[in-house]
Write an enzyme that holds these catalytic residues in place. Structure first.
Site, PDB file in Angstrom:
ATOM      1  CB  SER A 116      42.120 101.635  36.611  1.00 39.36           C
ATOM      2  OG  SER A 116      41.681 100.775  37.645  1.00 39.36           O
ATOM      3  CE1 TYR A 163      47.313  99.777  36.869  1.00 36.75           C
ATOM      4  CE2 TYR A 163      45.362 100.167  38.214  1.00 36.75           C
ATOM      5  CZ  TYR A 163      45.936  99.720  37.039  1.00 36.75           C
ATOM      6  OH  TYR A 163      45.131  99.220  36.033  1.00 36.75           O
TER       7      TYR A 163
HETATM    8  N1  LIG Z   1      42.636  93.782  33.539  1.00 35.26           N
HETATM    9  C1  LIG Z   1      42.042  94.625  34.335  1.00 35.26           C
HETATM   10  O1  LIG Z   1      41.284  94.225  35.241  1.00 35.26           O
HETATM   11  C2  LIG Z   1      42.248  96.122  34.172  1.00 35.26           C
HETATM   12  C3  LIG Z   1      41.456  96.965  34.949  1.00 35.26           C
HETATM   13  C4  LIG Z   1      41.628  98.340  34.834  1.00 35.26           C
HETATM   14  C5  LIG Z   1      42.565  98.847  33.955  1.00 35.26           C
HETATM   15  N2  LIG Z   1      43.336  98.012  33.220  1.00 35.26           N
HETATM   16  C6  LIG Z   1      44.334  98.619  32.324  1.00 35.26           C
HETATM   17  O2  LIG Z   1      44.162  98.128  31.009  1.00 35.26           O
HETATM   18  C7  LIG Z   1      45.429  98.121  30.333  1.00 35.26           C
HETATM   19  C8  LIG Z   1      45.672  96.747  29.729  1.00 35.26           C
HETATM   20  O3  LIG Z   1      45.754  95.809  30.805  1.00 35.26           O
HETATM   21  P1  LIG Z   1      45.541  94.226  30.589  1.00 35.26           P
HETATM   22  O4  LIG Z   1      44.697  93.778  31.712  1.00 35.26           O
HETATM   23  O5  LIG Z   1      45.158  93.939  29.196  1.00 35.26           O
HETATM   24  O6  LIG Z   1      47.037  93.720  30.886  1.00 35.26           O
HETATM   25  P2  LIG Z   1      47.839  92.425  30.388  1.00 35.26           P
HETATM   26  O7  LIG Z   1      46.921  91.372  29.911  1.00 35.26           O
HETATM   27  O8  LIG Z   1      48.790  92.123  31.494  1.00 35.26           O
HETATM   28  O9  LIG Z   1      48.649  92.970  29.109  1.00 35.26           O
HETATM   29  C9  LIG Z   1      49.569  94.013  29.297  1.00 35.26           C
HETATM   30  C10 LIG Z   1      50.091  94.492  27.957  1.00 35.26           C
HETATM   31  O10 LIG Z   1      50.939  95.627  28.193  1.00 35.26           O
HETATM   32  C11 LIG Z   1      52.253  95.346  27.695  1.00 35.26           C
HETATM   33  N3  LIG Z   1      53.249  95.972  28.573  1.00 35.26           N
HETATM   34  C12 LIG Z   1      53.458  95.776  29.884  1.00 35.26           C
HETATM   35  N4  LIG Z   1      54.457  96.562  30.337  1.00 35.26           N
HETATM   36  C13 LIG Z   1      54.886  97.281  29.279  1.00 35.26           C
HETATM   37  C14 LIG Z   1      55.886  98.256  29.076  1.00 35.26           C
HETATM   38  N5  LIG Z   1      56.707  98.673  30.055  1.00 35.26           N
HETATM   39  N6  LIG Z   1      56.044  98.777  27.844  1.00 35.26           N
HETATM   40  C15 LIG Z   1      55.257  98.375  26.829  1.00 35.26           C
HETATM   41  N7  LIG Z   1      54.293  97.436  26.939  1.00 35.26           N
HETATM   42  C16 LIG Z   1      54.118  96.907  28.150  1.00 35.26           C
HETATM   43  C17 LIG Z   1      52.368  93.836  27.636  1.00 35.26           C
HETATM   44  O11 LIG Z   1      53.349  93.472  26.675  1.00 35.26           O
HETATM   45  P3  LIG Z   1      54.059  92.006  26.688  1.00 35.26           P
HETATM   46  O12 LIG Z   1      53.022  91.024  26.193  1.00 35.26           O
HETATM   47  O13 LIG Z   1      55.209  92.131  25.760  1.00 35.26           O
HETATM   48  O14 LIG Z   1      54.470  91.735  28.098  1.00 35.26           O
HETATM   49  C18 LIG Z   1      50.932  93.459  27.231  1.00 35.26           C
HETATM   50  O15 LIG Z   1      50.740  93.624  25.855  1.00 35.26           O
HETATM   51  C19 LIG Z   1      46.471  98.549  31.361  1.00 35.26           C
HETATM   52  O16 LIG Z   1      46.765  99.920  31.217  1.00 35.26           O
HETATM   53  C20 LIG Z   1      45.780  98.290  32.687  1.00 35.26           C
HETATM   54  O17 LIG Z   1      46.292  99.112  33.710  1.00 35.26           O
HETATM   55  C21 LIG Z   1      43.190  96.660  33.302  1.00 35.26           C
END
Ligand SMILES: NC(=O)c1ccc[n+]([C@@H]2O[C@H](COP(=O)([O-])OP(=O)(O)OC[C@H]3O[C@@H](n4cnc5c(N)ncnc54)[C@H](OP(=O)(O)O)[C@@H]3O)[C@@H](O)[C@H]2O)c1
Length: 247
Positions: free
Chosen positions: A142, A155
């Site tokens: 991130s 985080y």
């Molecule tokens: N969005 C941003 O702005 C952003 C910025 C920086 C970094 N990131 C990182 O990018 C990655 C993806 O984030 P995203 O924004 O795509 O999030 P998201 O849309 O909320 O999707 C999260 C995904 O992770 C799964 N998940 C959550 N908790 C879990 C657990 N305990 N075990 C297994 N799977 C789990 C969810 O599964 P379910 O569908 O079954 O709930 C979903 O597939 C993360 O590591 C996040 O920290 C995101």
């Protein structure tokens, strides 16, 4: 065939990465935690586009289940692709939690650590025997590791740890030509942490050189590139994908 395991492939960035990998001809094993319907929806989209994907349940915060997950992956590889190895792992699954550092509880700290650092560490270790020589690992970190953002201290600290771990993976697995890189997104429009309010989105857009927040595909296609031939000489890097966030 190149088969990739993507954790958290049911929604957001992981779902986009799954689609982009499939469009590049890779097989995809995507995991979900709770949301079976969303995972099945991504599998259906990949299948409709002519690709091949399977959804598997996995709680990334539960390392005790990883050896069973590895056996399940081995079974799926055999049944669906008639092979025994994967050529990539994307440690993407995650959740967001906003709380000022002064108020963070030990339970919140532990849950964030388990999913964002301990989980990727032991999942990678568990899947190592299934990884072919020359495989590629991508860890999602991130931009909060570079830009301190109030309310996400643990985080960001665990994501920082994952960036360090990425370089150690590259160092120790290089003997098998396995590469490891981190992809570090800025603000991306997903459901992470309950999604972006319009005020917060406007603030983040104003702090981004390109004047807007990113979309899941902005990150998903970079992940797919790192898993594909174009990424072959990229190793041990953290690649920020953030449109020029706070520069
Ligand atoms: N969005 C941003 O702005 C952003 C910025 C920086 C970094 N990131 C990182 O990018 C990655 C993806 O984030 P995203 O924004 O795509 O999030 P998201 O849309 O909320 O999707 C999260 C995904 O992770 C799964 N998940 C959550 N908790 C879990 C657990 N305990 N075990 C297994 N799977 C789990 C969810 O599964 P379910 O569908 O079954 O709930 C979903 O597939 C993360 O590591 C996040 O920290 C995101």
């Amino acid at each position: 065939m190149n088969v990739i395991v993507i954790t958290g492939g049911s929604r957001g960035i992981g779902a986009s990465a799954a689609l982009h990998c499939a469009r590049r001809g890779m097989g995809v094993i995507l995991t979900y935690n709770d949301n079976l319907a969303a995972a099945q929806g991504i599998v259906r989209r990949i299948t409709e586009e002519g690709g091949k994907a399977v959804a598997q349940k996995l709680d990334v915060g539960a390392p005790a289940t990883f050896s069973v997950f590895r056996d399940d992956v081995a079974q799926v590889l055999n049944d669906v692709w008639s092979q025994g190895v994967i050529s990539g792992l994307v440690n993407n699954a995650g959740f967001g939690l906003y709380n000022p550092l002064s108020d963070v509880t030990e339970d919140q700290f532990d849950r964030l650590m388990n999913v964002h650092l301990k989980g990727p560490f032991f999942l990678t270790q568990a899947l190592l025997p299934l990884m072919g020589d020359g495989a590629s690992i991508v860890n999602l970190t991130s931009a909060t590791t570079r830009v301190a953002t109030a309310g996400v201290a643990p985080y960001a600290a665990f994501k920082g740890g994952l960036e360090v771990l990425t370089r150690y993976m590259a160092k120790e697995f290089g003997v098998r030509r396995i590469r490891a890189n981190a992809v570090s997104p800025g603000a991306i429009r997903t459901e992470l942490g309950g999604g972006l309010t319009s005020d917060f989105e406007a603030l983040l857009a104003s702090q981004t050189a390109l004047g807007k927040v990113g979309e899941p595909d902005d990150v998903g296609r970079v992940i797919a590139m790192l898993l594909a031939d174009e990424g072959q000489w990229i190793n041990a890097q953290t690649i920020e994908v953030a449109g020029g966030y706070v520069i």
